[in-house]
Motif scaffolding. Structure first.
Motif, short mmCIF file in Angstrom:
data_model
loop_
_atom_site.label_atom_id
_atom_site.label_comp_id
_atom_site.label_asym_id
_atom_site.label_seq_id
_atom_site.Cartn_x
_atom_site.Cartn_y
_atom_site.Cartn_z
N CYS A 92 0.48 -13.33 59.91
CA CYS A 92 0.31 -12.48 58.96
C CYS A 92 -0.48 -12.58 57.81
CB CYS A 92 2.31 -12.11 58.89
SG CYS A 92 2.44 -11.95 60.13
N TYR A 93 -1.20 -11.25 57.48
CA TYR A 93 -1.65 -11.62 56.19
C TYR A 93 -1.08 -11.04 54.91
CZ TYR A 93 -5.66 -13.07 59.53
OH TYR A 93 -6.02 -14.16 60.55
N ALA A 94 -1.36 -11.57 53.67
CA ALA A 94 -0.73 -11.29 53.10
C ALA A 94 -1.64 -11.17 51.65
CB ALA A 94 -0.06 -12.45 51.49
N HIS A 95 -0.99 -9.60 51.80
CA HIS A 95 -2.64 -8.15 51.03
C HIS A 95 -2.68 -9.04 49.98
CE1 HIS A 95 -3.35 -4.03 50.14
NE2 HIS A 95 -4.82 -4.64 51.05
N ARG A 96 -3.53 -9.76 49.66
CA ARG A 96 -4.61 -9.62 47.94
C ARG A 96 -3.27 -11.19 47.45
NH1 ARG A 96 -3.95 -3.07 45.74
NH2 ARG A 96 -5.18 -2.15 47.58
N GLY A 97 -3.21 -12.29 48.29
CA GLY A 97 -2.37 -12.29 47.83
C GLY A 97 -0.67 -12.65 48.04
N LEU A 98 0.10 -12.85 47.92
CA LEU A 98 1.12 -13.49 48.25
C LEU A 98 1.85 -12.99 46.69
CD1 LEU A 98 3.83 -12.93 50.35
CD2 LEU A 98 4.55 -15.47 49.42
N PHE A 99 1.38 -11.83 46.34
CA PHE A 99 2.15 -10.59 45.24
C PHE A 99 2.75 -10.65 44.76
CE2 PHE A 99 0.02 -6.77 46.25
CZ PHE A 99 0.63 -6.08 45.71
N ASP A 100 3.26 -10.36 42.95
CA ASP A 100 4.96 -9.66 42.88
C ASP A 100 4.45 -9.22 40.95
OD1 ASP A 100 7.64 -9.03 42.11
OD2 ASP A 100 8.28 -10.76 43.42
N HIS A 101 4.40 -7.94 41.16
CA HIS A 101 4.23 -7.43 39.92
C HIS A 101 4.78 -7.57 39.14
CE1 HIS A 101 -0.01 -5.60 41.26
NE2 HIS A 101 0.03 -6.68 41.61
N GLU A 102 6.73 -7.45 39.48
CA GLU A 102 7.67 -7.01 39.05
C GLU A 102 8.32 -8.58 37.80
OE1 GLU A 102 11.29 -5.61 41.25
OE2 GLU A 102 9.93 -3.69 41.61
N ASN A 103 8.33 -10.18 38.77
CA ASN A 103 7.81 -11.18 38.13
C ASN A 103 6.78 -11.90 38.57
OD1 ASN A 103 11.40 -11.69 38.83
ND2 ASN A 103 9.78 -10.92 41.03
N GLY A 104 5.59 -11.34 37.82
CA GLY A 104 4.79 -11.77 36.59
C GLY A 104 3.81 -12.69 37.95
N ILE A 105 3.29 -11.78 38.98
CA ILE A 105 2.49 -13.21 39.48
C ILE A 105 1.24 -11.79 40.53
CG2 ILE A 105 2.16 -13.75 41.69
CD1 ILE A 105 4.86 -15.24 41.40
N PRO A 106 0.47 -10.74 39.55
CA PRO A 106 -0.27 -10.13 40.07
C PRO A 106 -0.85 -10.17 41.31
CG PRO A 106 -1.79 -11.55 38.31
CD PRO A 106 -0.50 -12.09 38.62
N GLU A 107 -2.08 -9.02 41.86
CA GLU A 107 -2.55 -9.49 43.44
C GLU A 107 -3.77 -9.71 42.62
OE1 GLU A 107 -4.27 -4.98 42.74
OE2 GLU A 107 -2.12 -5.01 43.50
N ASN A 108 -4.90 -10.53 43.84
CA ASN A 108 -5.35 -11.07 43.77
C ASN A 108 -6.00 -12.71 42.95
OD1 ASN A 108 -7.41 -9.75 46.10
ND2 ASN A 108 -7.31 -8.28 44.77
N SER A 109 -4.65 -12.53 42.25
CA SER A 109 -4.69 -14.15 41.74
C SER A 109 -3.99 -15.01 42.05
CB SER A 109 -3.36 -13.49 40.35
OG SER A 109 -2.41 -13.97 40.56
N LEU A 110 -5.12 -16.38 41.44
CA LEU A 110 -4.16 -17.85 42.18
C LEU A 110 -2.94 -17.89 41.94
CD1 LEU A 110 -6.79 -20.24 39.40
CD2 LEU A 110 -7.15 -19.31 41.94
N PRO A 111 -2.23 -17.57 41.19
CA PRO A 111 -1.32 -18.07 41.61
C PRO A 111 -0.34 -17.24 43.45
CG PRO A 111 -0.99 -17.49 39.39
CD PRO A 111 -1.81 -17.13 39.89
N ALA A 112 -0.97 -15.86 43.12
CA ALA A 112 -0.86 -15.10 44.20
C ALA A 112 -1.10 -15.81 45.94
CB ALA A 112 -1.11 -13.81 44.19
N PHE A 113 -2.31 -16.19 45.52
CA PHE A 113 -2.88 -16.96 46.22
C PHE A 113 -2.68 -18.29 46.66
CE2 PHE A 113 -6.97 -14.73 45.10
CZ PHE A 113 -6.43 -13.64 46.11
N ALA A 114 -1.58 -19.01 45.55
CA ALA A 114 -0.74 -20.40 45.88
C ALA A 114 0.20 -20.06 46.61
CB ALA A 114 -0.38 -21.08 44.79
N ALA A 115 0.95 -19.10 46.80
CA ALA A 115 2.45 -18.45 47.21
C ALA A 115 2.61 -18.95 48.30
CB ALA A 115 2.72 -17.11 46.26
N ALA A 116 0.98 -18.30 48.63
CA ALA A 116 0.22 -17.54 50.01
C ALA A 116 0.67 -18.67 50.65
CB ALA A 116 -0.59 -15.82 50.65
N VAL A 117 -0.15 -19.44 50.57
CA VAL A 117 -0.90 -20.75 50.86
C VAL A 117 0.56 -21.66 51.26
CG1 VAL A 117 -1.46 -23.13 50.70
CG2 VAL A 117 -2.71 -20.82 50.56
#
Length: 288
Positions: free
Chosen positions: A54-79
């Motif tokens: 399963c691949y997290a699309h643009r990282g494991l982002f969550d716009h409602e909680n301040g984690i934007p897509e294709n951002s370092l926090p989104a990629f860190a969450a996916a890892v």
């Protein structure tokens, strides 16, 4: 001469000859069609390493909680969650590879400009959805991921130039982690076919003709039906899961046994429908 022509015409249009002609035409048409849509077959073993994930699309982002897509926090969450990562790359005005999906900055950065019209320094001054996060360089993402999970890199190529592919390849040259590439644009996939045949490559597609861009219907028709595969010979097909009834997709999956990926699965219900129909899922909006 007239008598000879009459005899020849009669022979051509006898029932048996017309039937034979139809059979030959049908067989030729089917053979040509299969040749056009066929994937690359010899690299199945290498492609399999990117399947059943399963691949997290643009990282494991969550716009409602301040984690934007294709951002370092989104990629860190996916890892941290052990998901593979799907991300988008494109080129800046000064030749830097950045991780960003849209061709324009309006949705994510509230700026009316195209990514490729800005230098990286100019882009680094912008925030992603006013969260304080900025558009990352690909090199920053590679350093963060460090081979812990596989990367599925979508090449955004809006122009005929394949310079993006050249610079992307340079950026990835010393990266030791697993990655593969994919693109809607056959020029990008073809570049990898010609210049990096060792890299696993995929063709992105969907029912593109449902809302074609002006003047691109024929191009979209070819990609929709995978009729450009003879140019790119992809190792896998990444198809919009709602459009997976497409004949060319089904033949790639069941006849040629090409690896398949579903995009973008955005609910648990959709995920349940895709399991068993695809080898891997690209998801967002929930935990797969």
């Amino acid at each position: 001469m007239f008598k000879f022509f009459s005899i020849l015409t009669n022979r051509i249009f006898t029932g048996s000859t017309v039937f034979d002609f139809c059979i030959i035409f049908a067989v030729t048409f089917i053979a040509a069609y299969l040749f056009l849509i066929a994937p690359r077959i010899p690299r199945r073993k290498e492609t399999a390493s990117f399947c059943n994930r399963c691949y997290a699309h643009r990282g494991l982002f969550d716009h409602e909680n301040g984690i934007p897509e294709n951002s370092l926090p989104a990629f860190a969450a996916a890892v941290q969650s052990g998901y593979g990562i799907e991300l988008d790359v494109q080129i800046t005005k000064d030749g830097k590879i950045v991780v960003f999906h849209d061709s324009t900055l309006s949705r994510m950065c509230k700026t009316d400009a195209r990514v490729r019209s800005k230098t990286y320094q100019e882009l680094s001054e912008l925030e992603l959805l006013e969260t304080g996060n900025r558009i990352p360089l690909l090199t920053e993402v590679l350093e963060l991921v460090d081979g812990k999970v596989p990367l599925l890199i979508e090449i955004k190529l809006k122009v005929a130039s394949t310079r993006t592919c050249i610079l992307l390849n340079e950026a990835l040259m010393n990266y030791k982690g697993p990655y593969c590439i994919e693109s809607f644009n056959i020029l990008a996939v073809r570049w990898y076919k010609r210049n990096r045949p060792d890299i696993i490559r995929g063709q992105l597609s969907a029912n593109l003709t449902s809302s074609p861009s002006k003047g691109k219907f024929f191009q979209y028709f070819l990609v929709k039906h995978l009729l450009t595969n003879f140019i790119t010979r992809p190792d896998f097909i990444s198809y919009r899961y709602q459009d997976a009834g497409n004949l060319s997709f089904l033949l790639n999956k069941y006849l040629f046994r090409a690896a398949t990926m579903a995009w973008t699965v955005n609910s648990e219900e959709a995920c349940a429908r895709c399991i068993g129909r695809f080898d891997s899922l690209i998801f967002e909006g929930f935990r797969a």
